[in-house]
Design an enzyme around this catalytic site. Structure first.
Site, PDB file in Angstrom:
ATOM      1  N   GLU A  39      23.373 -10.519  44.428  1.00  0.00           N
ATOM      2  CA  GLU A  39      22.647  -9.588  45.295  1.00  0.00           C
ATOM      3  C   GLU A  39      23.221  -8.171  45.218  1.00  0.00           C
ATOM      4  O   GLU A  39      23.663  -7.592  46.205  1.00  0.00           O
ATOM      5  CB  GLU A  39      22.640 -10.122  46.723  1.00  0.00           C
ATOM      6  CG  GLU A  39      21.880 -11.449  46.833  1.00  0.00           C
ATOM      7  CD  GLU A  39      21.830 -12.004  48.235  1.00  0.00           C
ATOM      8  OE1 GLU A  39      22.843 -11.902  48.966  1.00  0.00           O
ATOM      9  OE2 GLU A  39      20.787 -12.540  48.625  1.00  0.00           O
ATOM     10  N   HIS A  91      12.391 -24.491  56.773  1.00  0.00           N
ATOM     11  CA  HIS A  91      13.550 -23.699  56.362  1.00  0.00           C
ATOM     12  C   HIS A  91      14.810 -24.521  56.550  1.00  0.00           C
ATOM     13  O   HIS A  91      15.080 -25.024  57.643  1.00  0.00           O
ATOM     14  CB  HIS A  91      13.655 -22.405  57.170  1.00  0.00           C
ATOM     15  CG  HIS A  91      14.793 -21.535  56.733  1.00  0.00           C
ATOM     16  ND1 HIS A  91      15.747 -21.044  57.592  1.00  0.00           N
ATOM     17  CD2 HIS A  91      15.123 -21.064  55.503  1.00  0.00           C
ATOM     18  CE1 HIS A  91      16.611 -20.309  56.920  1.00  0.00           C
ATOM     19  NE2 HIS A  91      16.258 -20.304  55.655  1.00  0.00           N
ATOM     20  N   HIS A  92      15.582 -24.658  55.471  1.00  0.00           N
ATOM     21  CA  HIS A  92      16.874 -25.337  55.515  1.00  0.00           C
ATOM     22  C   HIS A  92      17.957 -24.335  55.130  1.00  0.00           C
ATOM     23  O   HIS A  92      18.225 -24.125  53.942  1.00  0.00           O
ATOM     24  CB  HIS A  92      16.924 -26.512  54.532  1.00  0.00           C
ATOM     25  CG  HIS A  92      16.117 -27.688  54.949  1.00  0.00           C
ATOM     26  ND1 HIS A  92      15.810 -28.724  54.078  1.00  0.00           N
ATOM     27  CD2 HIS A  92      15.553 -28.020  56.137  1.00  0.00           C
ATOM     28  CE1 HIS A  92      15.082 -29.630  54.723  1.00  0.00           C
ATOM     29  NE2 HIS A  92      14.919 -29.217  55.972  1.00  0.00           N
ATOM     30  N   GLU A  93      18.558 -23.679  56.108  1.00  0.00           N
ATOM     31  CA  GLU A  93      19.751 -22.877  55.823  1.00  0.00           C
ATOM     32  C   GLU A  93      20.946 -23.812  55.870  1.00  0.00           C
ATOM     33  O   GLU A  93      21.220 -24.443  56.893  1.00  0.00           O
ATOM     34  CB  GLU A  93      19.917 -21.745  56.837  1.00  0.00           C
ATOM     35  CG  GLU A  93      21.208 -20.959  56.665  1.00  0.00           C
ATOM     36  CD  GLU A  93      21.397 -20.446  55.247  1.00  0.00           C
ATOM     37  OE1 GLU A  93      22.380 -20.848  54.592  1.00  0.00           O
ATOM     38  OE2 GLU A  93      20.553 -19.646  54.776  1.00  0.00           O
ATOM     39  N   HIS A 120      17.065 -19.979  47.962  1.00  0.00           N
ATOM     40  CA  HIS A 120      17.689 -18.666  48.115  1.00  0.00           C
ATOM     41  C   HIS A 120      19.202 -18.785  47.987  1.00  0.00           C
ATOM     42  O   HIS A 120      19.780 -19.821  48.283  1.00  0.00           O
ATOM     43  CB  HIS A 120      17.313 -18.047  49.453  1.00  0.00           C
ATOM     44  CG  HIS A 120      15.961 -17.420  49.446  1.00  0.00           C
ATOM     45  ND1 HIS A 120      15.725 -16.144  49.901  1.00  0.00           N
ATOM     46  CD2 HIS A 120      14.770 -17.882  49.003  1.00  0.00           C
ATOM     47  CE1 HIS A 120      14.447 -15.848  49.749  1.00  0.00           C
ATOM     48  NE2 HIS A 120      13.838 -16.900  49.219  1.00  0.00           N
ATOM     49  N   GLU A 121      19.818 -17.698  47.520  1.00  0.00           N
ATOM     50  CA  GLU A 121      21.267 -17.644  47.260  1.00  0.00           C
ATOM     51  C   GLU A 121      21.704 -18.714  46.263  1.00  0.00           C
ATOM     52  O   GLU A 121      22.820 -19.218  46.332  1.00  0.00           O
ATOM     53  CB  GLU A 121      22.088 -17.765  48.557  1.00  0.00           C
ATOM     54  CG  GLU A 121      21.905 -16.626  49.531  1.00  0.00           C
ATOM     55  CD  GLU A 121      20.714 -16.827  50.447  1.00  0.00           C
ATOM     56  OE1 GLU A 121      20.083 -15.834  50.844  1.00  0.00           O
ATOM     57  OE2 GLU A 121      20.412 -17.999  50.781  1.00  0.00           O
ATOM     58  N   GLU A 126      15.488 -16.957  44.988  1.00  0.00           N
ATOM     59  CA  GLU A 126      15.817 -15.554  45.232  1.00  0.00           C
ATOM     60  C   GLU A 126      16.789 -15.117  44.138  1.00  0.00           C
ATOM     61  O   GLU A 126      16.389 -14.512  43.166  1.00  0.00           O
ATOM     62  CB  GLU A 126      16.423 -15.399  46.621  1.00  0.00           C
ATOM     63  CG  GLU A 126      16.695 -13.956  46.996  1.00  0.00           C
ATOM     64  CD  GLU A 126      17.468 -13.856  48.293  1.00  0.00           C
ATOM     65  OE1 GLU A 126      17.177 -12.929  49.071  1.00  0.00           O
ATOM     66  OE2 GLU A 126      18.369 -14.676  48.522  1.00  0.00           O
ATOM     67  N   GLU A 178      14.741  -7.727  51.548  1.00  0.00           N
ATOM     68  CA  GLU A 178      15.346  -7.672  52.879  1.00  0.00           C
ATOM     69  C   GLU A 178      16.538  -6.723  52.939  1.00  0.00           C
ATOM     70  O   GLU A 178      16.928  -6.266  54.019  1.00  0.00           O
ATOM     71  CB  GLU A 178      15.765  -9.066  53.352  1.00  0.00           C
ATOM     72  CG  GLU A 178      17.010  -9.624  52.705  1.00  0.00           C
ATOM     73  CD  GLU A 178      16.721 -10.380  51.418  1.00  0.00           C
ATOM     74  OE1 GLU A 178      17.619 -11.093  50.932  1.00  0.00           O
ATOM     75  OE2 GLU A 178      15.598 -10.241  50.901  1.00  0.00           O
TER      76      GLU A 178
END
Length: 710
Positions: free
Chosen positions: A171, A407-409, A477-478, A496, A502
């Site tokens: 990022e 969503h699974h963070e 993501h990440e 991502e 963002e």
């Protein structure tokens, strides 16, 4: 159509030292392979008469045993030609041609009990792929890779688009320098940055004699991601693998092979973006029935948290123990975004405007407890906050014909996620979710592992496979940057794995050139969930105190154009419904633009400067065009010769308005309609940091009559 011609030559005495030459199908590229006097395998690559890669060594070093680096002779040579066509489940084009010449060289080490290594090359007209293969053989079964020393010796001090070789984050904004100027030291690390002259792939370069060169990898499976160490004096690159917690790079068992190392090369920048080499080097889909995989557009309870209008967490409480907390007794903070009423508002908006899904972040307990704590047990992925009614929202969404996106963070506690993943996926199926966005913010658990190491690479791939078994689509993501595995797991819609939109909300933001570089770098390996479509460019109205001076670094028209230039089969309309409701005329383009395509034409491009892309909608006689620029204003003329002859189309042009400027006047735009055909040349005026989006639909009789009068 498919044909394969193969030849095999096994005479050791003839091939022990002889150089091998391979030409691409139409002889655009030439590969030379040779074992030098030290027994080191080397290769070089030419584009026509121009050298691309000078003689470069190939080596894999092992732990506690001799490496695959020297003392080789050629034991066998196999060659073949392949020309086949395959259809992706979704993508930028309807069909992909896989046409290459192959050379497989079996090398033998006399000093290591005649141990063998195969180096396999596939030479396309647009580039080269090669990998190391470790055959099953007596006395060689389990082995540990200590390092890979693949060289890419370049021909000069090329212009380079790079980000630091961080093991845990992609990022970053891109730096554009000569190879000799690469130095990551002044750049603030997001996670864990390594050596000063170490950069990530995909690495984009432009030579002084006009060649565009992209170096990356394909089919990253059971192996760490490849970084590149830069020799700033000799202009050489050497592979560096992301380490495991033990310091070793990969634990393997023969038979095994590495990912493909890829070099895409052309004298035309658009041809780099059009290359399908990385996809072609991946295995075909492992999913037999793909009918449930649906490219889609979505809105979500997401941006309002980034702009400080709402929060992910339900209560302002610290040091909460997830296992013992009675969440119903916590005092709500009054800012929680993922509440039932707010989610219904997004569902209503999606249903009204024909968007397929609604993402909801912050719906599940644990958000008060995880930030930067490197904690093992935070989320259980099944327990909602008290103000999020799972059953009611399932019913309401179904009644509106809209799907909810899970969503699974994980908070990067990946061991915790793996233990709970089966239960979490079962919860999804029971409540009507068939797509999930996963997140890996923070430092990895197991501690000492990295986002881009072998352990995590296996996790991402295993997660895609597990979700495919449950007929669930995933957007990661990440994660590690993509390497074409969406061919093998087409339910892996996007990732991502780069600096997304963002960052404009709470950091220095993304410079206007950022979106003109990403297609040449991160997107070479696969689709990115960039989250375009921000209409309220200036962010202060959402929270004047928290967002003072903050804005998205583009014009509104450019945000529309990104839906075409930044390919993804899952595209977010990322702004809040109320922002779109103030500009419904511009929002029409987001409603219209598809996410799946039959054809793609890169009309013009230059990394770091501009991109103009046209795409044909899947199964429709409609084209969409996006044009974007960096911080400089540009005037471009676009030929519409990709349209069928004699057909008339209504072009709806969403352009930067008068005096538009990404910094000074970003939200002004203009919309006009004109009749066009294949002979039309459209002039485009792009504002600084701006863009143009165009929809091209067959003209109706009424439109023909009306527009002819204008």
């Amino acid at each position: 159509m498919k044909y394969i011609i193969a030849g095999c030559f096994i005479t050791l005495a003839i091939y022990s030292t002889q150089a091998q030459t391979l030409h691409s199908p139409t002889k655009k590229l030439t590969l030379n392979f040779q074992v030098n006097t030290a027994g080191e395998p080397t290769y070089q690559l030419r584009f026509g008469a121009k050298p691309v890669i000078k003689p470069s060594r190939l080596a894999v070093l092992l732990q506690n045993q001799p490496g695959f680096d020297k003392g080789f002779t050629i034991a066998k040579i196999d060659s073949s030609a392949t020309d086949e066509t395959w259809a992706p489940v979704w993508g930028e084009v309807k069909q992909i041609r896989n046409r290459y010449k192959e050379l497989a060289v079996t090398l033998q080490q006399a000093a290591a009990k005649n141990r063998r290594l195969v180096v396999r090359f596939r030479l396309y007209d647009d580039g080269l792929g090669f990998r190391y293969e470790f055959p099953a053989q007596p006395g060689f079964t389990y082995f540990t890779v200590q390092e890979e020393k693949t060289e890419f010796n370049l021909t000069g001090d090329h212009k380079t688009f790079w980000i630091p070789g961080d093991y845990d984050s992609n990022e970053y904004t891109y730096s554009t320098t000569r190879l000799s100027e690469i130095n990551t030291t002044p750049i603030e690390a997001i996670q864990l940055k390594s050596a000063p002259q170490r950069v990530q792939t995909p690495l984009m370069l432009k030579t002084q004699d006009g060649l565009y060169v992209n170096i990356h990898e394909a089919a990253l499976v059971n192996y760490p991601a490849m970084m590149l160490d830069v020799d700033t004096k000799a202009f050489g690159l050497t592979s560096h693998l992301v380490p495991s917690a033990t310091g070793a790079k990969a634990y393997l068992q023969a038979p095994e092979h590495t990912p493909w190392r890829t070099i895409v090369v052309s004298d035309k920048a658009p041809e780099v973006l059009a290359s399908k080499l990385i996809l072609n080097l991946n295995e075909p889909s492992k999913i037999a029935d793909t009918g449930w995989i649906k490219p889609q557009k979505f809105v979500g309870v997401w941006w309002e948290m980034h702009v400080n209008k709402a929060s992910w967490n339900y209560a302002d409480t610290s040091n909460i123990k997830l296992a013992t907390t009675d969440w119903s007794k916590l005092k709500p903070n009054g800012r929680h975004g993922a509440n039932t009423a707010n989610v219904k508002r997004y569902i209503d908006f999606a249903a009204k405007h024909g968007l397929q899904s609604v993402l909801v972040e912050g719906w599940n307990v644990g958000w008060e407890d995880w930030a930067n704590n490197w904690k093992e047990e935070v989320f259980d992925f099944v327990t909602p906050y008290p103000d999020f009614d799972v059953q009611e929202l399932q019913r309401y969404a179904a009644s509106k014909g809209v799907k909810l996106m899970m969503h699974h963070e994980t908070s990067s506690s990946v061991t915790n996620y793996e233990r709970r993943q089966e239960t979490a996926l079962r919860f999804m199926k029971e409540h009507g979710y068939d797509a999930v966005k996963t997140g890996y913010v923070g430092r990895i658990i197991p501690r000492g592992e990295h986002h881009d190491g072998q352990w995590m690479v296996n996790h991402y791939n295993r997660t895609a496979a597990n979700m495919a078994q449950q007929q669930i689509m995933v957007d990661m993501h990440e994660s590690v940057r993509l390497t074409g595995l969406h061919r093998t797991y087409p339910n892996w819609l996007a990732s991502e794995a780069a600096r997304g939109n963002e960052f404009n909300a709470w950091s220095t933001g993304n410079p206007p050139e950022h979106e003109t570089i990403l297609p040449f770098t991160r997107l070479m390996g696969g689709p990115m969930d960039y989250t375009p479509g921000i209409f309220q460019i200036k962010l202060e109205p959402w929270n004047p105190k928290a967002n003072k001076g903050r804005q998205v670094h583009t014009t509104l028209a450019k945000q529309l154009a990104l839906y075409v230039t930044m390919y993804s089969p899952v595209q977010m309309a990322a702004d809040l419904p109320e922002a779109y409701e103030q500009h419904l005329d511009a929002f029409q383009f987001i409603k219209d633009v598809p996410v799946d395509w039959d054809d793609t034409r890169i009309l013009a491009a230059e990394p770091g400067e501009y991109i103009i892309t046209a795409r044909k909608a899947k199964g429709k006689d409609e084209w969409y065009l996006g044009a974007i620029t960096d911080e400089r204003a540009r005037r471009q003329t676009v030929k519409l010769d990709f349209l069928p002859p004699k057909a008339r189309y209504t072009a709806t042009i969403y352009a930067d308005g008068k005096d538009a400027d990404w910094e000074k006047n970003p939200m002004v735009y203009q919309i006009r309609q004109v009749l066009v055909d294949s002979r039309t040349q459209l002039p485009l005026q792009l504002a600084p940091g701006g863009g143009t989006a165009i929809s091209l639909k067959p003209a109706t009789k009424e439109e023909l009559r009306k527009l002819k009068k204008q």
